[in-house]
Design a protein around this motif. Sequence first.
Motif, mmCIF file in Angstrom:
data_model
loop_
_atom_site.group_PDB
_atom_site.id
_atom_site.type_symbol
_atom_site.label_atom_id
_atom_site.label_comp_id
_atom_site.label_asym_id
_atom_site.label_seq_id
_atom_site.Cartn_x
_atom_site.Cartn_y
_atom_site.Cartn_z
ATOM 1 N N GLU A 118 0.877 -1.176 0.000
ATOM 2 C CA GLU A 118 0.000 0.000 0.000
ATOM 3 C C GLU A 118 0.909 1.218 0.000
ATOM 4 O O GLU A 118 1.515 1.541 1.019
ATOM 5 C CB GLU A 118 -0.899 0.001 1.236
ATOM 6 C CG GLU A 118 -1.880 1.153 1.251
ATOM 7 C CD GLU A 118 -2.875 1.040 2.398
ATOM 8 O OE1 GLU A 118 -3.808 1.858 2.428
ATOM 9 O OE2 GLU A 118 -2.732 0.151 3.252
ATOM 10 N N TYR A 164 3.472 -0.209 5.160
ATOM 11 C CA TYR A 164 3.250 -0.270 3.715
ATOM 12 C C TYR A 164 3.014 -1.699 3.218
ATOM 13 O O TYR A 164 2.728 -1.899 2.037
ATOM 14 C CB TYR A 164 4.455 0.306 2.964
ATOM 15 C CG TYR A 164 4.757 1.745 3.314
ATOM 16 C CD1 TYR A 164 3.944 2.778 2.860
ATOM 17 C CD2 TYR A 164 5.859 2.062 4.106
ATOM 18 C CE1 TYR A 164 4.219 4.088 3.198
ATOM 19 C CE2 TYR A 164 6.142 3.379 4.447
ATOM 20 C CZ TYR A 164 5.318 4.395 3.998
ATOM 21 O OH TYR A 164 5.581 5.699 4.329
ATOM 22 N N GLU A 181 -3.378 -2.458 -5.488
ATOM 23 C CA GLU A 181 -3.314 -0.993 -5.391
ATOM 24 C C GLU A 181 -4.238 -0.319 -6.402
ATOM 25 O O GLU A 181 -5.070 0.519 -6.015
ATOM 26 C CB GLU A 181 -1.872 -0.497 -5.540
ATOM 27 C CG GLU A 181 -1.671 0.962 -5.120
ATOM 28 C CD GLU A 181 -2.166 1.991 -6.124
ATOM 29 O OE1 GLU A 181 -2.540 3.111 -5.702
ATOM 30 O OE2 GLU A 181 -2.189 1.688 -7.335
ATOM 31 N N SER A 184 -7.726 -0.830 -5.446
ATOM 32 C CA SER A 184 -8.124 -0.021 -4.290
ATOM 33 C C SER A 184 -8.607 1.365 -4.710
ATOM 34 O O SER A 184 -9.407 1.987 -4.006
ATOM 35 C CB SER A 184 -6.965 0.098 -3.285
ATOM 36 O OG SER A 184 -5.958 0.992 -3.737
ATOM 37 N N ASP A 324 -6.319 3.540 2.868
ATOM 38 C CA ASP A 324 -6.421 2.459 3.853
ATOM 39 C C ASP A 324 -7.482 1.423 3.491
ATOM 40 O O ASP A 324 -8.084 0.799 4.377
ATOM 41 C CB ASP A 324 -6.712 3.032 5.253
ATOM 42 C CG ASP A 324 -5.583 3.924 5.754
ATOM 43 O OD1 ASP A 324 -4.426 3.672 5.368
ATOM 44 O OD2 ASP A 324 -5.855 4.866 6.519
ATOM 45 N N HIS A 326 -6.790 -1.373 1.739
ATOM 46 C CA HIS A 326 -6.183 -2.674 1.460
ATOM 47 C C HIS A 326 -6.697 -3.821 2.342
ATOM 48 O O HIS A 326 -7.002 -4.907 1.819
ATOM 49 C CB HIS A 326 -4.656 -2.573 1.556
ATOM 50 C CG HIS A 326 -4.006 -2.074 0.304
ATOM 51 N ND1 HIS A 326 -4.383 -0.892 -0.311
ATOM 52 C CD2 HIS A 326 -3.015 -2.608 -0.468
ATOM 53 C CE1 HIS A 326 -3.646 -0.720 -1.397
ATOM 54 N NE2 HIS A 326 -2.817 -1.737 -1.519
#
Length: 384
Positions: A118, A164, A181, A184, A324, A326
């Motif tokens: 992330e 991360y 990613e 997301s 946030d 993930h």
Amino acid sequence: MRAVRYYGPGDIRVDNIPEPSITDGKIKIKVWRCVHAINSKYEVAYPNRYAIARTVCGSDVHAYFIRPEASPTATTPHPITGETLPTVMGHEFSGTIVALGRGVDNKKYAVGQNVTIEPVISCMKPTCPQCTSGARNVCPNVSYVGAGGFGGGFSEYVSLSPEYVHVLPAGVSLEAGAMIEPLSVGWHAVKRSSFKPGDRALVIGCGPIGLFVLKSLQALGASWVGVSEPATERREMARKASASTVFDPLSEDVVSETVRVTDGGADVVFDCAGLQASLDTALQAVRPRGTVVGVAVWEKMPTLNTHAIQRKEIMLTSCNGSNDEHPELLQAVAAGKIKGLDELVTRKIALEDFVEMGIKALINEKNKHIKILVHPQKRLETKL
């Protein structure tokens, strides 16, 4: 080690740089792939077990022409990372842990685990209203691993702090992990809207992010998802992803058909194209008191029809990357609510081919490609 580094617009190089060492509080990861794009008969052989997956992103293409705001310059360091150009590129990636620094939670992380990254970097200062309120993605100094510093996915190794790093659930491949990613971003766009299960949604523009918005809407319980896309190849991708209706805006009246099918207009419309025509369509196709979400990054600012917004009491909002998502998203993927991520990989290339077969392919053959995976190993080409 070898790494793709960004020196500035038009200047991207594969360099030999020091391999990151494992330090206290850091997790060292060996990169397998990082995401770029799709559909090719070029493959790379992947001989070793530890790897990272990384993909080429539309923002990488954008950086080829214009330096991103999230990047430092050659003389002015980024205020959070302290790094200057050149920086290692690549923010959409996954990989395998090869070492843990002292202080890292060894009950949560272990050597051999596959992980996804992330990449959001924010200041996290107690005086920052955005960071302290859970809105890190709109921190004034927001950046990303692979843009502002801290290494990047287009390299053989990275060493990152645990915040991360997310462990991939069992059954989630490294290819899928590399796309968490960008997925997301679609998930965040839906969460930022007024969408609720059972709503009907229209997605305008079915490039990679449009597809991820589509998949997120399906996973979150949309009763109907229409897609408007002028490119034949991308319309076919939307059909393959089980969009409820796929429109060709060059030959169909998207507004009237959406209003007809939804009995008054879509509850939520996502503009993933970033064009004057797409924004105009969104404002016309949404129902009264519906929501229009700006997802695309605009290159040219549009003219806004404020009369249409007021007359229909439209809620107009936007989104910036992700924030946030993930952990929740990984649970959804592991539960099978989002499928077919591996199928969105349309090309696999080596680091040396990043510009020619990655960046330029996305410029010249963009309708063919969703995500291109880049592998750090030296080129081992196989013609299929």
